[in-house]
Write an enzyme that holds these catalytic residues in place. Structure first.
Site, mmCIF file in Angstrom:
data_model
loop_
_atom_site.group_PDB
_atom_site.id
_atom_site.type_symbol
_atom_site.label_atom_id
_atom_site.label_comp_id
_atom_site.label_asym_id
_atom_site.label_seq_id
_atom_site.Cartn_x
_atom_site.Cartn_y
_atom_site.Cartn_z
ATOM 1 N N ASP A 13 -18.349 36.705 23.105
ATOM 2 C CA ASP A 13 -19.262 36.550 24.158
ATOM 3 C C ASP A 13 -18.368 35.265 25.813
ATOM 4 O O ASP A 13 -17.032 34.781 24.932
ATOM 5 C CB ASP A 13 -20.316 35.510 23.565
ATOM 6 C CG ASP A 13 -21.111 35.285 24.848
ATOM 7 O OD1 ASP A 13 -21.795 35.841 25.829
ATOM 8 O OD2 ASP A 13 -22.174 33.796 24.809
ATOM 9 N N HIS B 87 -14.928 41.099 32.185
ATOM 10 C CA HIS B 87 -14.795 42.455 31.240
ATOM 11 C C HIS B 87 -14.013 43.197 31.065
ATOM 12 O O HIS B 87 -13.714 43.285 30.092
ATOM 13 C CB HIS B 87 -16.607 43.326 31.587
ATOM 14 C CG HIS B 87 -17.735 42.982 31.429
ATOM 15 N ND1 HIS B 87 -17.955 42.087 30.449
ATOM 16 C CD2 HIS B 87 -18.786 42.488 32.586
ATOM 17 C CE1 HIS B 87 -19.756 41.232 30.886
ATOM 18 N NE2 HIS B 87 -20.183 42.094 31.992
ATOM 19 N N LEU C 112 -8.167 50.627 8.890
ATOM 20 C CA LEU C 112 -9.045 49.986 9.545
ATOM 21 C C LEU C 112 -10.642 50.827 9.658
ATOM 22 O O LEU C 112 -9.543 51.796 10.830
ATOM 23 C CB LEU C 112 -8.885 49.278 10.525
ATOM 24 C CG LEU C 112 -9.487 47.666 11.215
ATOM 25 C CD1 LEU C 112 -10.077 47.165 10.553
ATOM 26 C CD2 LEU C 112 -9.265 48.014 12.695
HETATM 27 C C1 FPP Z 1 -20.354 39.436 26.745
HETATM 28 O O1 FPP Z 1 -19.975 38.452 27.703
HETATM 29 C C2 FPP Z 1 -19.584 40.212 27.030
HETATM 30 C C3 FPP Z 1 -20.804 40.922 26.398
HETATM 31 C C4 FPP Z 1 -22.556 40.928 26.858
HETATM 32 C C5 FPP Z 1 -20.087 42.674 26.926
HETATM 33 C C6 FPP Z 1 -18.784 43.144 25.830
HETATM 34 C C7 FPP Z 1 -17.974 43.742 26.097
HETATM 35 C C8 FPP Z 1 -16.689 43.860 26.764
HETATM 36 C C9 FPP Z 1 -15.987 42.387 25.519
HETATM 37 C C10 FPP Z 1 -15.496 44.654 27.071
HETATM 38 C C11 FPP Z 1 -15.938 45.879 27.034
HETATM 39 C C12 FPP Z 1 -15.681 46.265 25.487
HETATM 40 C C13 FPP Z 1 -15.483 47.685 25.459
HETATM 41 C C14 FPP Z 1 -14.685 47.790 23.989
HETATM 42 C C15 FPP Z 1 -14.767 48.302 26.497
HETATM 43 P P1 FPP Z 1 -21.157 37.768 28.928
HETATM 44 O O2 FPP Z 1 -20.907 38.668 29.790
HETATM 45 O O3 FPP Z 1 -22.411 37.814 28.126
HETATM 46 O O4 FPP Z 1 -20.262 36.648 29.369
HETATM 47 P P2 FPP Z 1 -21.180 34.685 29.430
HETATM 48 O O5 FPP Z 1 -21.837 34.601 28.475
HETATM 49 O O6 FPP Z 1 -20.228 34.009 29.808
HETATM 50 O O7 FPP Z 1 -22.376 35.730 30.884
#
Ligand code: FPP
Length: 225
Positions: free
Chosen positions: A13, A30, A125
């Site tokens: 997150d 992202h 893994l």
């Molecule tokens: C949370 O940050 C993250 C997500 C909802 C998506 C997770 C995606 C990635 C780590 C990148 C893509 C993954 C791959 C495998 C290519 P948020 O957007 O909720 O952040 P915030 O809480 O600061 O708004």
């Protein structure tokens, strides 16, 4: 004897806040988050005591985000799963998607299938990537698959889930203290670690520090030591 972090799960997150803090749009966060996925997966693949790494990439609730952000995440996933194929193979990592994949576009499903097939024989893994994943949805799908066999046992339900492995260590970055519908069944006896670090800033050094603390925790699993 210290605990072995055989199965690590991470709620990644903070991508959006990381980008916004730099005056960039959320997509940039992202993209950077995807880099950290690669770094942390490589680290875990080089530590044989870690067997499974489960990562929350897209939840059943994430569809509520603005259309443009969802579209960007879908494209990023597709790009990542294509371009990282050699990284998975070189690190002997088996890719296992978890979640209900039926909702994704044909082209994304094909990329997911191709990577799963290509890494099928990797025996290092296992990376469980949660895509359109929600624990409640996973449990309901599992129960529906077991019907009409009732009553069911804990073992039968466990084996009908997308992810059948108990979590040892669950980490959430980004400062919030909640599970957000991630691997609820598998976390029954997980040790929970929360860090304020935003996912794009998460490092292997911080992971090492968390693992070090995890090793010293007394795990009783409801019994007495
Ligand atoms: C949370 O940050 C993250 C997500 C909802 C998506 C997770 C995606 C990635 C780590 C990148 C893509 C993954 C791959 C495998 C290519 P948020 O957007 O909720 O952040 P915030 O809480 O600061 O708004």
């Amino acid at each position: 004897m210290s605990n072995r972090p055989s199965h690590i799960a991470i709620i990644m997150d903070g991508n959006g806040r990381w980008a916004e803090a730099q005056g960039r749009n959320r997509s940039h966060g992202h993209e950077q988050g995807a880099e950290i996925v690669r770094t942390i997966t490589s680290y875990c693949s080089n530590h044989p005591e870690i067997d499974q790494l489960s990562l929350y990439a897209f939840s059943t609730e994430n569809w509520k985000r603005p259309k443009l952000e969802v579209e960007f995440l879908m494209k990023l996933l597709e790009k990542y799963l294509k371009s990282e194929r050699s990284t998975y193979l070189n690190n002997n990592v088996r890719f296992e998607p978890i979640g209900d994949l039926s909702i994704f576009s044909k082209s994304l499903r094909k990329v997911i299938d191709d990577l799963q097939n290509a890494t099928h024989d990797c025996n290092g893994l296992v990376q469980n990537l949660a895509l359109n994943y929600g624990a409640r949805d996973e449990i309901v799908r599992a129960v529906n698959n077991l019907l009409p066999h009732t009553p069911i046992t804990v073992e039968q339900l466990n084996n009908a889930l997308d992810c059948k492995h108990n979590i040892d260590l669950l980490i959430r970055t980004g400062g919030d203290h909640r599970l957000s519908n991630f691997l609820l069944w598998q976390s029954a006896y997980a040790e929970l670690f929360f860090t304020d670090t935003l996912w794009p800033d998460f490092t292997t050094k911080e992971l090492e520090t968390i693992i070090k603390k995890f090793r010293t925790v007394e795990r009783r699993f409801g019994g007495l030591n």
